[in-house]
Each structure stands twice: as structure tokens, then as C-alpha cells.
Design a protein around this motif. Structure first.
Motif, short mmCIF file in Angstrom:
data_model
loop_
_atom_site.label_atom_id
_atom_site.label_comp_id
_atom_site.label_asym_id
_atom_site.label_seq_id
_atom_site.Cartn_x
_atom_site.Cartn_y
_atom_site.Cartn_z
N ARG A 1 1.95 2.63 2.56
CA ARG A 1 1.52 3.37 3.75
C ARG A 1 2.02 2.63 4.99
O ARG A 1 2.41 1.47 4.92
CB ARG A 1 -0.02 3.46 3.80
CG ARG A 1 -0.66 4.11 2.58
CD ARG A 1 -0.39 5.60 2.53
NE ARG A 1 -1.04 6.31 3.60
CZ ARG A 1 -2.31 6.74 3.56
NH1 ARG A 1 -3.06 6.50 2.48
NH2 ARG A 1 -2.82 7.40 4.57
N GLU B 1 -8.13 -0.27 -3.32
CA GLU B 1 -8.79 0.58 -4.31
C GLU B 1 -10.03 1.25 -3.73
O GLU B 1 -10.33 2.41 -4.05
CB GLU B 1 -9.14 -0.23 -5.55
CG GLU B 1 -9.79 0.57 -6.67
CD GLU B 1 -8.92 1.73 -7.15
OE1 GLU B 1 -9.49 2.77 -7.54
OE2 GLU B 1 -7.67 1.61 -7.13
N SER C 1 0.80 -1.23 0.00
CA SER C 1 0.00 0.00 0.00
C SER C 1 0.83 1.27 0.00
O SER C 1 0.30 2.36 -0.21
CB SER C 1 -0.92 0.01 1.22
OG SER C 1 -0.16 0.10 2.43
N VAL D 1 -8.70 4.31 -1.87
CA VAL D 1 -8.09 5.43 -2.60
C VAL D 1 -8.93 5.93 -3.77
O VAL D 1 -8.86 7.09 -4.16
CB VAL D 1 -6.66 5.08 -3.09
CG1 VAL D 1 -5.77 4.73 -1.93
CG2 VAL D 1 -6.68 3.94 -4.11
N GLN D 2 -9.72 5.02 -4.39
CA GLN D 2 -10.66 5.40 -5.46
C GLN D 2 -10.00 6.11 -6.64
O GLN D 2 -10.54 7.08 -7.19
CB GLN D 2 -11.77 6.30 -4.88
CG GLN D 2 -12.65 5.64 -3.85
CD GLN D 2 -13.66 4.69 -4.47
OE1 GLN D 2 -14.25 4.98 -5.51
NE2 GLN D 2 -13.88 3.56 -3.83
N ASP D 3 -8.82 5.65 -7.05
CA ASP D 3 -8.16 6.33 -8.16
C ASP D 3 -7.74 5.37 -9.29
O ASP D 3 -7.03 5.78 -10.22
CB ASP D 3 -6.96 7.14 -7.67
CG ASP D 3 -5.85 6.25 -7.07
OD1 ASP D 3 -6.00 5.01 -7.08
OD2 ASP D 3 -4.85 6.82 -6.58
#
Length: 229
Positions: free
Chosen positions: A24, A102, A22, A105-107
Motif C-alpha cells: 500500500r 493483519e 504492505s 486486513v483481517q484475512d
């Protein structure tokens, strides 16, 4: 193979692999691998006695785990207990993990999106299609994975799952799809929110994916449905 790795060791492996996938920070806090915000992953109890089998729970909000948990299971392979656990985590991250990342983050960087009215998806649901991971042995070990990448599974599953999905009343549903093997020894399994769905499993079994005569070939993916109505 040796006995199952201790849970703290598995959690440490999870934290490292989640962070790498990720990009992160993830860290172990007690029996939870905590990620950014309210997200975390917990490890289910060993109910199989198989050191290669893991039950993993992706919790979107650790303050409300009862309604925000996506339960899944995965099995790895290898020569040592550590190798099979690492392989299991990698497979889970490549399928379930990619879909959940996904969602966060939705990108489009981790998985593909299909709108509720897209014929390639699920009517009434926004679909996030996780990655497709394959494994096996022999020259045709990639056959089922390559087939799955070229043939859409949601249109085969949507008609047989539609009624049951509505009955769940949930806003978020996770569907694991696992299938493959060799001629005469095939397997196909669909799990909805962690539970085997026999009709959907049969629908996958009836598709014309490759059945190698001598080699082994398997594929796994994860479909994350978000209610749109």
C-alpha cells in the motif's frame, strides 16, 4: 559505527519499507509516515544514544493517537548506520508490523489468529500472533527462532499477564517478546505496551529454548491482543 541517521532519513526508509511490506502507499508528511486511511507511524526521540536503536509508534488513528498507538522498540545490527536502521525496521516489520497489518486486513495474509477460547492463545482476548524473526551467528544462529516456531509462547505468558492485562482497561494491547543469546549469557524480555514486564520476562527465561555453547541465537515476535468482552 557512525552517528545515528537523521530522523528525516529514517522516516524515508520507513516509508519505503512499509509500502513494500504492505503493498500500500505510505508517504512522509512532516514527522509522520502516513499510510492508508487514518494509519501512520511516528519515530520516537533518540533516548539511548545508540544509532542501532529505534522507538517506533504504530498509530491506528492519527486523529486519536492517545488511545490508538502501539509503542515498540527495536535494535538492528550491521556495519553502517544505514545498515543497522534498515535491519531494525525489517525486524520490526516482520514481527510488530505483520501483526498490525493483519489487524487492518483481517484475512490471515500477514499473521495468525487465535480465538479468545483457544488454549493456544489468551483467555478473554483475540490474539493476532505476529511473525517470528531470528538472527545470530555461527552454525546454530537459527536455533531459537526455530524453537519459537515450534513452541507456543502465549500459553506461557497468559497466566502471568492475565491480571495486569485486565487492569490496563485497554481494548488493544501489544506484547513484544525477545529472547536468546548463548549458554551463560542469555536474555529474555517481554514488553507490554512498550513497558518491560519483569514477571513475564522471567517466565520466558525459564522456558527450555536452546542455549548454544558457542554460537549466538535470538528470536523476536509480537503478540497483538484485542479485547473480546
Amino acid at each position: 559505527m557512525s552517528e545515528r541517521l537523521p530522523d528525516p532519513v529514517i522516516l524515508d526508509l520507513l516509508a519505503g519499507k512499509l509500502a513494500a511490506a504492505s503493498k500500500r502507499e505510505w508517504s512522509v508528511e512532516g514527522d509522520v509516515v502516513r499510510g492508508p486511511g487514518t494509519v501512520g507511524v511516528t519515530l520516537g526521540a533518540d533516548h539511548t544514544g545508540d544509532p542501532a536503536h529505534l522507538d517506533l509508534n504504530f498509530v491506528l488513528n492519527l486523529e486519536r493517537p492517545d488511545t490508538t498507538t502501539l509503542t515498540d522498540c527495536v535494535t538492528g545490527y550491521g556495519d553502517t548506520a544505514e545498515a543497522v536502521v534498515e535491519r531494525a525496521i525489517d525486524t520490526w516489520l516482520g514481527t510488530t508490523g505483520s501483526a498490525v497489518f493483519e489487524l487492518l486486513v483481517q484475512d490471515g495474509s500477514f499473521a495468525s489468529h487465535f480465538a479468545a477460547d483457544d488454549p493456544r492463545g489468551f483467555p478473554g482476548w483475540h490474539l493476532i500472533h505476529g511473525g517470528i524473526v531470528g538472527w545470530g551467528s555461527g552454525a546454530e544462529h537459527q536455533a531459537v527462532q526455530l524453537w519459537a516456531a515450534e513452541h507456543l509462547l502465549p500459553p506461557a505468558l497468559a497466566p502471568v499477564l492475565a491480571k495486569d492485562l485486565e487492569l490496563t482497561g485497554g481494548q488493544l494491547i501489544g506484547i513484544k517478546v525477545f529472547f536468546g543469546g548463548r549458554a551463560g549469557s542469555e536474555t529474555a524480555e517481554v514488553r507490554v505496551n512498550g513497558e518491560v514486564h519483569e514477571t513475564a520476562s522471567a517466565a520466558i527465561a525459564e522456558l527450555d529454548w536452546p542455549r548454544p555453547q558457542d554460537d549466538l541465537s535470538y528470536a523476536r515476535t509480537y503478540l497483538l491482543l484485542v479485547h473480546t468482552q
